[in-house]
Design an enzyme around this catalytic site. Sequence first.
Site, PDB file in Angstrom:
ATOM      1  N   LEU A   1       7.279  38.270  67.728  1.00  0.00           N
ATOM      2  CA  LEU A   1       7.351  37.554  66.449  1.00  0.00           C
ATOM      3  C   LEU A   1       6.501  36.289  66.430  1.00  0.00           C
ATOM      4  CD1 LEU A   1      11.207  37.934  65.930  1.00  0.00           C
ATOM      5  CD2 LEU A   1       9.385  39.429  65.094  1.00  0.00           C
ATOM      6  N   HIS A   2       6.051  35.949  65.236  1.00  0.00           N
ATOM      7  CA  HIS A   2       5.260  34.726  65.019  1.00  0.00           C
ATOM      8  C   HIS A   2       5.706  34.120  63.689  1.00  0.00           C
ATOM      9  CE1 HIS A   2       3.055  37.264  62.272  1.00  0.00           C
ATOM     10  NE2 HIS A   2       2.744  38.087  63.249  1.00  0.00           N
TER      11      HIS A   2
ATOM     12  N   HIS B   1       6.337  36.376  60.636  1.00  0.00           N
ATOM     13  CA  HIS B   1       7.669  37.013  60.609  1.00  0.00           C
ATOM     14  C   HIS B   1       8.737  35.988  60.228  1.00  0.00           C
ATOM     15  CE1 HIS B   1       5.578  39.559  63.804  1.00  0.00           C
ATOM     16  NE2 HIS B   1       5.923  40.468  62.897  1.00  0.00           N
TER      17      HIS B   1
ATOM     18  N   GLY C   1       5.205  41.281  54.301  1.00  0.00           N
ATOM     19  CA  GLY C   1       4.141  40.288  54.224  1.00  0.00           C
ATOM     20  C   GLY C   1       2.929  40.793  53.443  1.00  0.00           C
TER      21      GLY C   1
ATOM     22  N   LYS D   1       0.085  40.042  54.130  1.00  0.00           N
ATOM     23  CA  LYS D   1      -0.949  40.332  55.133  1.00  0.00           C
ATOM     24  C   LYS D   1      -1.232  41.831  55.210  1.00  0.00           C
ATOM     25  CE  LYS D   1      -2.435  40.513  59.663  1.00  0.00           C
ATOM     26  NZ  LYS D   1      -1.649  41.522  60.324  1.00  0.00           N
TER      27      LYS D   1
ATOM     28  N   SER E   1      -0.919  37.428  63.654  1.00  0.00           N
ATOM     29  CA  SER E   1      -0.652  38.828  63.950  1.00  0.00           C
ATOM     30  C   SER E   1      -0.224  38.931  65.406  1.00  0.00           C
ATOM     31  CB  SER E   1      -1.929  39.649  63.727  1.00  0.00           C
ATOM     32  OG  SER E   1      -1.831  40.883  64.404  1.00  0.00           O
ATOM     33  N   SER E   2       0.683  39.859  65.681  1.00  0.00           N
ATOM     34  CA  SER E   2       1.134  40.036  67.070  1.00  0.00           C
ATOM     35  C   SER E   2      -0.051  40.419  67.950  1.00  0.00           C
ATOM     36  CB  SER E   2       2.193  41.141  67.135  1.00  0.00           C
ATOM     37  OG  SER E   2       3.221  40.866  66.227  1.00  0.00           O
TER      38      SER E   2
HETATM   39  P1  AMP Z   1       4.745  43.778  62.075  1.00  0.00           P
HETATM   40  O1  AMP Z   1       5.671  43.267  63.117  1.00  0.00           O
HETATM   41  O2  AMP Z   1       3.304  43.466  62.356  1.00  0.00           O
HETATM   42  O3  AMP Z   1       4.979  45.232  61.748  1.00  0.00           O
HETATM   43  O4  AMP Z   1       5.082  42.982  60.751  1.00  0.00           O
HETATM   44  C1  AMP Z   1       6.374  42.925  60.227  1.00  0.00           C
HETATM   45  C2  AMP Z   1       6.314  42.279  58.863  1.00  0.00           C
HETATM   46  O5  AMP Z   1       5.760  40.973  58.992  1.00  0.00           O
HETATM   47  C3  AMP Z   1       5.409  43.029  57.875  1.00  0.00           C
HETATM   48  O6  AMP Z   1       6.015  43.016  56.596  1.00  0.00           O
HETATM   49  C4  AMP Z   1       4.142  42.229  57.898  1.00  0.00           C
HETATM   50  O7  AMP Z   1       3.401  42.319  56.703  1.00  0.00           O
HETATM   51  C5  AMP Z   1       4.703  40.830  58.075  1.00  0.00           C
HETATM   52  N1  AMP Z   1       3.661  39.939  58.607  1.00  0.00           N
HETATM   53  C6  AMP Z   1       2.883  40.156  59.706  1.00  0.00           C
HETATM   54  N2  AMP Z   1       2.000  39.143  59.854  1.00  0.00           N
HETATM   55  C7  AMP Z   1       2.216  38.284  58.828  1.00  0.00           C
HETATM   56  C8  AMP Z   1       1.627  37.052  58.430  1.00  0.00           C
HETATM   57  N3  AMP Z   1       0.620  36.504  59.111  1.00  0.00           N
HETATM   58  N4  AMP Z   1       2.107  36.439  57.320  1.00  0.00           N
HETATM   59  C9  AMP Z   1       3.130  36.990  56.625  1.00  0.00           C
HETATM   60  N5  AMP Z   1       3.728  38.148  56.946  1.00  0.00           N
HETATM   61  C10 AMP Z   1       3.282  38.795  58.035  1.00  0.00           C
END
Ligand code: AMP
Length: 281
Positions: A33-34, A37, A147, A149, A185-186
């Site tokens: 997570l960042h 998230h 997100g 993104k 981004s992760s």
């Molecule tokens: P992930 O863990 O990459 O599958 O992302 C989980 C959720 O976090 C998804 O809805 C992504 O769109 C959102 N997300 C990932 N990176 C960002 C970001 N930089 N800003 C906002 N939401 C994000």
Amino acid sequence: MKIISSLPLLREQVRNIRKTDKRIGFVPTMGYLHNGHLSLIQKAREENDFVIISIYVNPLQFGPKEDLEKYPCDLKRDKKLVQSEGVDIIFTPEVEEVYSTNFSTFVNVEGLTEGLCGISRPDHFKGVTTIVTKLFNMVQPDRAYFGQKDAQQALVIRRLTKDLNFPIQIKILPTIREKDGLAMSSRNVYLSPKERDTAPLLYQSLLLAEKIIKNGEKDRQVVLSEIIRFLSKESRISIDYLEIVDTEVLKPLSNLKGEILIAGAILIGNIRLIDNIILEV
Ligand code: AMP
């Protein structure tokens, strides 16, 4: 904060919450997570009585040559990060529970998934929509948070929710960026220092497109040529796609008007980065 891996246990919790008038906010993630998230989690906390997040690296949304094996994973670290965010449950299902032997049911959204990322990742969205459908059935949230993104993913999920009549409100929140503009981004942890220096060029190319359009250019091809030229100067970058589409059906616009999405994906080394901005022309 509870960490639950077993689906029957999660169901029991959800059943208890549902007996009351409490609202469940849900944030699906793949972990590591960042702040992107965390922004979704904070909004979910604000708008709901109960917050469930899932951490699950979904094998179905990775192509055979993609980075499933290498995807960063650290539950201890994630737990620490969300500890003070008021998360009630972290749901970390086991892969065997999600995809049992002979699993053979998939959810596919047509149209919206065919362009942009769908071109180089043909089965990606089928994997996303299948897991999100399953998670919606498991968690039964009132609201789910995604997100900007991953703009195409967010629209696909909105479509899926409407088409399958899920009683869930889909919330799409702004992209959270590093100071230099790189979308969080992760996968960013895998960038070498040199690659990390190069990575903000993707966002800069989107801002360049915005500037060109705001200066009066309405021809998509002209705008795209300019930003392709801009990115091609950096030899570490190879462009997967750069495109300008409408925000409803995600089709390329020859004449730029109304609400438009400028989206791109690049590879730096073997790390794939995506980003986008939305503009009103
Ligand atoms: P992930 O863990 O990459 O599958 O992302 C989980 C959720 O976090 C998804 O809805 C992504 O769109 C959102 N997300 C990932 N990176 C960002 C970001 N930089 N800003 C906002 N939401 C994000």
